[in-house]
Design a protein around this motif. Structure first.
Motif, short mmCIF file in Angstrom:
data_model
loop_
_atom_site.label_atom_id
_atom_site.label_comp_id
_atom_site.label_asym_id
_atom_site.label_seq_id
_atom_site.Cartn_x
_atom_site.Cartn_y
_atom_site.Cartn_z
N TYR A 26 0.04 -10.73 -8.24
CA TYR A 26 -0.72 -9.81 -7.80
C TYR A 26 0.23 -8.96 -8.54
CZ TYR A 26 -2.53 -6.43 -5.29
OH TYR A 26 -3.55 -5.21 -4.24
N ALA A 27 1.32 -8.46 -8.72
CA ALA A 27 2.32 -7.53 -9.67
C ALA A 27 1.68 -7.07 -10.98
CB ALA A 27 3.76 -8.07 -8.81
N PRO A 48 8.02 -2.56 -5.64
CA PRO A 48 7.91 -1.54 -6.93
C PRO A 48 7.33 -0.77 -7.09
CG PRO A 48 7.21 -3.95 -7.51
CD PRO A 48 7.46 -3.90 -5.62
N PHE A 49 5.81 -0.52 -6.26
CA PHE A 49 5.02 0.20 -7.24
C PHE A 49 4.43 1.63 -6.11
CE2 PHE A 49 3.60 -4.28 -8.21
CZ PHE A 49 4.10 -4.64 -9.60
N GLN A 65 4.90 0.21 5.92
CA GLN A 65 6.30 0.15 4.31
C GLN A 65 7.08 1.14 4.02
OE1 GLN A 65 2.99 1.60 1.80
NE2 GLN A 65 1.77 0.18 2.04
N THR A 66 7.65 1.46 2.86
CA THR A 66 8.41 2.06 2.80
C THR A 66 8.72 2.49 1.80
OG1 THR A 66 9.97 0.16 1.28
CG2 THR A 66 10.38 0.82 3.57
N ASN A 76 -1.02 -0.99 -2.78
CA ASN A 76 -0.38 -1.53 -3.86
C ASN A 76 1.00 -1.71 -3.89
OD1 ASN A 76 -2.61 -2.22 -5.26
ND2 ASN A 76 -2.97 -0.69 -6.31
N ASN A 77 1.38 -0.74 -2.22
CA ASN A 77 2.86 -0.62 -2.86
C ASN A 77 3.38 -1.79 -1.30
OD1 ASN A 77 5.32 0.71 -1.76
ND2 ASN A 77 5.05 1.63 -0.23
N ILE A 78 3.28 -2.85 -2.47
CA ILE A 78 3.32 -4.67 -2.03
C ILE A 78 5.21 -5.18 -1.99
CG2 ILE A 78 1.15 -5.31 -2.07
CD1 ILE A 78 2.18 -6.49 -4.12
#
Length: 242
Positions: free
Chosen positions: A229-230, A112-113, A164-165, A217-219
């Motif tokens: 964490y989000a 989501p981030f 990541q994406t 933060n792009n978890i």
């Protein structure tokens, strides 16, 4: 040049106890909403959401219409494996007129981030090199193991990146590569694809794939601990006005 974001939201959430994490509420909004809104604020032209067939009406009414995500042009059903879902999104983009010279960004809806500025940077880089992926540098030393679980080697940490994406490609390039994957799957061949860059690595190895550094933060929301964490990420962004 046009750009389309294919956002994958067909996961079953097995590591979350079969809770579909893309629809979980974090600070009052669905996980899927946050990445869609980042694409809304970016220079992406269109968004295609790929979800479970049974969720199409829910996604249209309770997320797209509710939050006014006007860049969403289609919500389509995914397949039994991630690569089938990506292929369905690419086929839908093709029907919307996307072709060579255009850009496709493929993103996990459970991340989501991602920031709109990062999305824009990926698009700009793809115009130069045709293929790039969001990633960040490994903080920890990484060990490679042998078949028995023993340390086989230690790669240099400055060469190790956590992927990541979004992963971002020339549209025709990634469409052709995924067509090849599906053809192999139809023939009954075993397919193990863990990210979209692997498809190019297998079917178009002559293309270099650029790593574009994005936030830690792009978890991906994968376990219950990630939800805590989000929530803290959202709280900090509200304070910072992001």
């Amino acid at each position: 040049m046009k750009s389309v974001a294919i956002v994958l939201a067909a996961g079953k959430g097995r590591r979350m106890g079969n809770v579909r994490k893309q629809y979980m509420l974090i600070k009052g909004k669905e996980v899927l909403f946050y990445s869609l809104w980042a694409f809304m604020k970016s220079k992406v032209d269109d968004i295609i959401i790929v979800c479970g067939e049974e969720d199409i009406d829910y996604v249209k009414k309770e997320i797209v219409e509710k939050y006014g995500v006007s860049k969403v042009k289609s919500v389509v059903a995914g397949g039994p494996e991630r690569y089938y879902s990506v292929h369905e999104g690419l086929k839908e983009a093709k029907s919307l007129g996307y072709d060579e010279g255009d850009i496709a960004l493929i993103h996990d809806g459970a991340r989501p981030f991602i920031l709109s500025t990062e999305i824009n940077a990926l698009i700009d880089e793809t115009l130069l090199c045709k293929a790039c992926i969001a990633a960040n540098k490994a903080k920890d030393t990484v060990k490679m193991a042998d078949d028995e679980g023993n340390v086989a080697q230690t790669p240099k940490r400055d060469r190790v990146w956590m992927v990541q994406t979004p992963q971002c490609f020339d549209f025709a390039l990634i469409k052709e590569a995924y067509d090849n994957v599906i053809q192999r799957a139809v023939r009954g061949e075993f397919i193990q694809i863990t990210d979209d860059a692997m498809v190019l690595e297998c079917f178009a190895p002559e293309f270099k794939i650029k790593l574009v550094e994005c936030s830690y933060n792009n978890i991906k929301i994968t376990t219950p601990e990630d939800v805590v964490y989000a929530e803290s990420i959202i709280e900090n962004r509200v304070k910072e006005g992001i």
